[in-house]
Design a protein around this motif. Structure first.
Motif, PDB file in Angstrom:
ATOM      1  N   LEU A 105     -73.725  10.112 -22.455  1.00 24.89           N
ATOM      2  CA  LEU A 105     -73.600  11.386 -22.474  1.00 24.89           C
ATOM      3  C   LEU A 105     -74.917  11.918 -23.187  1.00 24.89           C
ATOM      4  O   LEU A 105     -75.189  11.325 -24.034  1.00 24.89           O
ATOM      5  CB  LEU A 105     -72.326  12.001 -23.130  1.00 24.89           C
ATOM      6  N   ILE A 106     -75.243  12.960 -22.693  1.00 27.97           N
ATOM      7  CA  ILE A 106     -76.772  13.493 -23.176  1.00 27.97           C
ATOM      8  C   ILE A 106     -76.521  14.557 -24.157  1.00 27.97           C
ATOM      9  O   ILE A 106     -75.911  15.762 -23.824  1.00 27.97           O
ATOM     10  CB  ILE A 106     -77.601  13.742 -21.999  1.00 27.97           C
ATOM     11  N   ARG A 108     -80.640  18.245 -27.069  1.00 24.92           N
ATOM     12  CA  ARG A 108     -82.097  17.954 -27.693  1.00 24.92           C
ATOM     13  C   ARG A 108     -82.440  16.698 -27.074  1.00 24.92           C
ATOM     14  O   ARG A 108     -83.885  16.545 -26.825  1.00 24.92           O
ATOM     15  CB  ARG A 108     -82.250  17.783 -29.257  1.00 24.92           C
ATOM     16  N   GLU A 109     -81.792  16.079 -26.263  1.00 24.77           N
ATOM     17  CA  GLU A 109     -82.251  14.591 -25.268  1.00 24.77           C
ATOM     18  C   GLU A 109     -82.543  15.149 -24.119  1.00 24.77           C
ATOM     19  O   GLU A 109     -83.004  14.095 -23.286  1.00 24.77           O
ATOM     20  CB  GLU A 109     -81.062  13.525 -25.500  1.00 24.77           C
ATOM     21  N   LEU A 110     -82.103  16.206 -23.456  1.00 25.74           N
ATOM     22  CA  LEU A 110     -82.124  16.503 -22.191  1.00 25.74           C
ATOM     23  C   LEU A 110     -83.374  16.229 -21.479  1.00 25.74           C
ATOM     24  O   LEU A 110     -83.556  15.672 -20.399  1.00 25.74           O
ATOM     25  CB  LEU A 110     -81.508  17.866 -21.676  1.00 25.74           C
ATOM     26  N   ASP A 111     -84.263  16.973 -22.116  1.00 24.80           N
ATOM     27  CA  ASP A 111     -85.851  16.695 -21.567  1.00 24.80           C
ATOM     28  C   ASP A 111     -86.264  15.171 -21.332  1.00 24.80           C
ATOM     29  O   ASP A 111     -86.976  14.773 -20.320  1.00 24.80           O
ATOM     30  CB  ASP A 111     -86.932  17.665 -22.291  1.00 24.80           C
ATOM     31  N   ALA A 112     -86.019  14.355 -22.514  1.00 28.43           N
ATOM     32  CA  ALA A 112     -86.191  13.010 -22.530  1.00 28.43           C
ATOM     33  C   ALA A 112     -85.411  12.263 -21.338  1.00 28.43           C
ATOM     34  O   ALA A 112     -85.937  11.289 -20.644  1.00 28.43           O
ATOM     35  CB  ALA A 112     -85.764  12.474 -23.689  1.00 28.43           C
ATOM     36  N   ALA A 113     -84.271  12.685 -21.078  1.00 32.75           N
ATOM     37  CA  ALA A 113     -83.452  11.840 -20.269  1.00 32.75           C
ATOM     38  C   ALA A 113     -83.771  12.506 -18.720  1.00 32.75           C
ATOM     39  O   ALA A 113     -83.866  11.396 -18.038  1.00 32.75           O
ATOM     40  CB  ALA A 113     -82.047  12.301 -20.453  1.00 32.75           C
ATOM     41  N   PHE A 114     -84.280  13.658 -18.802  1.00 34.28           N
ATOM     42  CA  PHE A 114     -84.716  13.744 -17.267  1.00 34.28           C
ATOM     43  C   PHE A 114     -86.090  13.049 -17.125  1.00 34.28           C
ATOM     44  O   PHE A 114     -86.476  12.504 -15.888  1.00 34.28           O
ATOM     45  CB  PHE A 114     -85.204  15.410 -17.321  1.00 34.28           C
ATOM     46  N   LYS A 115     -86.828  12.865 -17.983  1.00 34.51           N
ATOM     47  CA  LYS A 115     -88.237  12.258 -18.130  1.00 34.51           C
ATOM     48  C   LYS A 115     -87.864  10.855 -17.814  1.00 34.51           C
ATOM     49  O   LYS A 115     -88.840  10.014 -16.818  1.00 34.51           O
ATOM     50  CB  LYS A 115     -88.896  12.312 -19.228  1.00 34.51           C
ATOM     51  N   THR A 116     -86.957  10.276 -18.153  1.00 29.39           N
ATOM     52  CA  THR A 116     -86.569   8.807 -17.938  1.00 29.39           C
ATOM     53  C   THR A 116     -85.950   8.637 -16.531  1.00 29.39           C
ATOM     54  O   THR A 116     -86.479   7.735 -15.908  1.00 29.39           O
ATOM     55  CB  THR A 116     -85.146   8.351 -18.784  1.00 29.39           C
ATOM     56  N   VAL A 117     -85.110   9.585 -15.950  1.00 31.92           N
ATOM     57  CA  VAL A 117     -84.881   9.659 -14.476  1.00 31.92           C
ATOM     58  C   VAL A 117     -86.045   9.710 -13.581  1.00 31.92           C
ATOM     59  O   VAL A 117     -86.252   9.155 -12.581  1.00 31.92           O
ATOM     60  CB  VAL A 117     -83.842  10.535 -14.216  1.00 31.92           C
ATOM     61  N   GLN A 162     -73.298   9.806 -16.350  1.00 35.50           N
ATOM     62  CA  GLN A 162     -72.285  10.228 -16.603  1.00 35.50           C
ATOM     63  C   GLN A 162     -72.158  11.893 -16.908  1.00 35.50           C
ATOM     64  O   GLN A 162     -71.310  12.565 -16.629  1.00 35.50           O
ATOM     65  CB  GLN A 162     -71.854   9.797 -17.740  1.00 35.50           C
ATOM     66  N   ASP A 163     -73.535  12.520 -17.243  1.00 35.17           N
ATOM     67  CA  ASP A 163     -73.457  13.658 -18.065  1.00 35.17           C
ATOM     68  C   ASP A 163     -73.651  14.666 -16.676  1.00 35.17           C
ATOM     69  O   ASP A 163     -74.862  14.560 -16.050  1.00 35.17           O
ATOM     70  CB  ASP A 163     -74.715  13.746 -18.877  1.00 35.17           C
ATOM     71  N   LEU A 164     -72.875  15.822 -16.508  1.00 33.27           N
ATOM     72  CA  LEU A 164     -72.797  16.664 -15.628  1.00 33.27           C
ATOM     73  C   LEU A 164     -74.059  17.386 -15.638  1.00 33.27           C
ATOM     74  O   LEU A 164     -74.482  17.946 -14.591  1.00 33.27           O
ATOM     75  CB  LEU A 164     -71.860  17.444 -15.290  1.00 33.27           C
ATOM     76  N   GLY A 165     -74.589  17.691 -16.791  1.00 35.81           N
ATOM     77  CA  GLY A 165     -75.793  18.686 -16.812  1.00 35.81           C
ATOM     78  C   GLY A 165     -77.160  17.881 -16.458  1.00 35.81           C
ATOM     79  O   GLY A 165     -77.895  18.465 -15.779  1.00 35.81           O
ATOM     80  N   LEU A 166     -77.385  16.685 -16.754  1.00 36.51           N
ATOM     81  CA  LEU A 166     -78.289  15.922 -16.215  1.00 36.51           C
ATOM     82  C   LEU A 166     -78.243  15.786 -14.708  1.00 36.51           C
ATOM     83  O   LEU A 166     -79.231  15.833 -13.907  1.00 36.51           O
ATOM     84  CB  LEU A 166     -78.512  14.550 -16.826  1.00 36.51           C
ATOM     85  N   ALA A 167     -76.990  15.514 -14.312  1.00 37.62           N
ATOM     86  CA  ALA A 167     -76.882  15.330 -12.810  1.00 37.62           C
ATOM     87  C   ALA A 167     -77.289  16.521 -12.126  1.00 37.62           C
ATOM     88  O   ALA A 167     -77.834  16.573 -10.903  1.00 37.62           O
ATOM     89  CB  ALA A 167     -75.473  15.164 -12.448  1.00 37.62           C
ATOM     90  N   ALA A 168     -77.111  17.672 -12.552  1.00 30.14           N
ATOM     91  CA  ALA A 168     -77.428  18.813 -11.946  1.00 30.14           C
ATOM     92  C   ALA A 168     -78.963  19.173 -11.953  1.00 30.14           C
ATOM     93  O   ALA A 168     -79.362  19.707 -10.837  1.00 30.14           O
ATOM     94  CB  ALA A 168     -76.659  20.128 -12.757  1.00 30.14           C
ATOM     95  N   MET A 169     -79.633  18.823 -13.124  1.00 27.04           N
ATOM     96  CA  MET A 169     -80.992  18.617 -12.921  1.00 27.04           C
ATOM     97  C   MET A 169     -81.660  17.676 -11.798  1.00 27.04           C
ATOM     98  O   MET A 169     -82.817  17.924 -11.210  1.00 27.04           O
ATOM     99  CB  MET A 169     -81.530  18.373 -14.336  1.00 27.04           C
TER     100      MET A 169
END
Length: 520
Positions: A70-71, A74-83, A97-104
């Motif tokens: 789960l993201i 404050r971690e969303l930008d870093a997670a997006f960068k990882t993907v 797992q995180d729906l917000g990250l999945a949408a991005m």
């Protein structure tokens, strides 16, 4: 699904990844350096991901990258960068797992496959349908499903279903256990489960002790004897758990499952012993799949690995990194007096490469069958992933060149073909969507409450001043949805089941519930 099922193996390190590939995996999964639900595994950096993907592509093996915690905001930008890094490296799918990250990801990298992690607790057709509508191509089903429940999903929803078939299982539903977080501040949904279920406990009821032991520790799952049933059920992928395990373990388990996928037959005692020798908690269980849950699923006596850790010579050889798996190719070579050697190679995926020697062919001084020598040298593919399925040579009468020139041309054409097989062609990452603007904070403050019983609910309503009250369906039905000035909201089941909710609103804990109660 009527085609062959994918065999998906764990890779907690590059050595384990190589072991999986050489043991016959169709796909491997590994964690990114951050946001992986196995924080303790040897997760892959950006450069390591590139190396891993190149190695797998050479053998037609797919790669799935887990970014499945789960993201936090404050971690969303870093997670997006990882993907984005995984996407650039060429991975075929990302497990989230995180729906917000999945949408991005869906908006910014539409060609990257989205797989729903088992941490999403997908247990029903509703959950699968919700994720299908949001761009997921595959769900990793909760480990706790029976064969009938899996079959219902594959029959009713056009989405790939991946099923765990071997390895550790939990004492709670996938993605729902908060025990490690509550007891030690280490959340399983953040990749840091401390496995408190493997500790000893004493069971007491009303002050009376009923026994002590490892009462929360299940055996490992092994579904090797159910492969045909899983295929008939329409399962797309068979997943082996074990990103924290050794390369030898990965080799042994992958090798056994590969054998029975390729040659369906009764599982031999020797192969079951190989699985037990690799890792076992007092045997295995298939209780979830067969819907025969109970005491037989548990490893009460010893929660640790009590296997001897003995591996067959074949498993150790595959785990050593020795190249045993080969990609068939065709080779064609021609040579004429006064010309240079021309070598071409192509695979079954449509890749084609050519190379030309440096030496000009001369006439041999003595009678020699250079065609045979040329064919022999071209077949020596050594440490490449290739094996010559067919070699065709055309040599003019008496033409000959130095063997070193043949070897150089062979190496060159293989290098070119390998680069074609491992090349990454990806559309650029689109800019992620802009964040929603924050709403101005409301000036109104109000109180809400949650009750578990009818008695609690009535007491809260009578107390007054509660704007909204969350209660289970049974309590909501008993209240008749009425609470005076207090709005009654039904709290739906933690693990989804279809309920007849009579209140205007519902509070929901899962994607399945969002799908089923979407009109409320």
């Amino acid at each position: 699904m009527t085609g062959k099922m994918e065999l998906l193996s764990p890779a907690g390190s590059m050595r384990s990844l190589i072991a999986a590939v050489q043991s016959g995996a169709d796909a491997v999964y590994f964690g990114a350096s951050d946001f992986s639900a196995r924080a303790g595994a040897g997760n892959f950096s950006e450069e390591e991901m590139k190396e891993a993907v190149a190695y797998c592509r050479a053998y037609d093996v797919k790669t799935h990258c887990a970014v499945n915690t789960l993201i936090k905001e404050r971690e969303l930008d870093a997670a997006f960068k990882t993907v984005s890094a995984a996407y650039a490296a060429g991975v075929d799918a990302v497990i989230v797992q995180d729906l917000g990250l999945a949408a991005m990801i869906r908006r910014a990298m539409p060609e990257l496959e989205l797989h729903a992690s088992t941490q999403m607790t997908v247990t029903s057709t509703e959950g699968a349908a919700y994720l299908k509508e949001r761009g997921f191509s595959r769900i990793v089903a909760a480990r706790e499903l029976s064969l009938d429940e899996i079959t219902e999903i594959t029959n009713k929803v056009d989405i790939e279903v991946e099923v765990f078939v071997h390895g550790a299982i939990c004492m709670c539903y996938s993605g729902q256990c908060l025990m490690s977080s509550v007891l030690g501040g280490r959340s399983g949904n953040r990749g840091r489960c401390a496995q408190p279920c493997r500790l000893p406990y004493t069971l007491t009821v009303g002050g009376r002790e009923y026994g002590s032991g490892y009462i929360l520790s299940p055996k490992d799952m092994a579904l090797i004897e159910h492969l045909n049933q899983l295929k008939k059920a329409g399962v797309a992928s068979l997943k082996i758990e074990g990103r924290l395990k050794s390369p030898e373990y990965v080799s042994a388990v992958t090798g056994v499952y590969r054998k029975y996928l390729d040659m369906p037959q009764r599982v031999s005692a020797a192969d079951m012993k190989e699985l037990e020798d690799a890792f076992s908690r007092s045997g295995f269980t298939d209780g979830y799949l067969t819907a025969q849950t109970g005491a037989d699923m548990m490893a009460y006596g010893d929660p640790s690995n009590n296997a001897p850790g003995v591996y067959t010579d074949a498993a150790k050889k595959r785990a050593s990194g020795e190249i045993l798996r080969r990609v068939p190719i065709h080779i064609f070579a021609s040579l004429e007096i006064g010309g240079r050697l021309r070598v071409a190679a192509y695979d079954y995926d449509g890749n084609y490469a050519e190379s030309e020697g440096c030496e000009t062919a001369e006439t041999a001084r003595t009678a020699v069958r250079f065609e045979e020598r040329l064919r022999e040298q071209l077949s020596k593919l050594g440490q490449t992933p290739f094996i010559a399925d067919d070699i065709t040579v055309e040599v003019g009468d008496g033409a000959i060149i130095p063997i070193r020139d043949v070897n150089a041309a062979r190496r060159d054409v293989c290098d070119k073909l390998l680069k074609m097989r491992t090349a990454i062609h990806r559309a650029p990452v689109r800019e992620p969507e802009k964040r929603l603007k924050k709403q101005k904070p409301t000036q109104e403050m109000y109180l809400t409450a949650e009750a578990a019983t009818h008695q609690q609910a009535v007491a809260l309503i009578n107390e007054g001043g509660i704007k909204r009250l969350y209660v289970p369906k049974k309590v909501a039905d008993e209240l008749g949805g009425m609470g005076g000035d207090t709005e009654i909201v039904t709290k739906t089941a933690d693990i989804f089941r279809r309920e007849d909710i009579k209140t205007e609103r519902a509070i929901v804990p899962s994607v399945a519930a969002m799908q089923y109660y979407g009109e409320k």
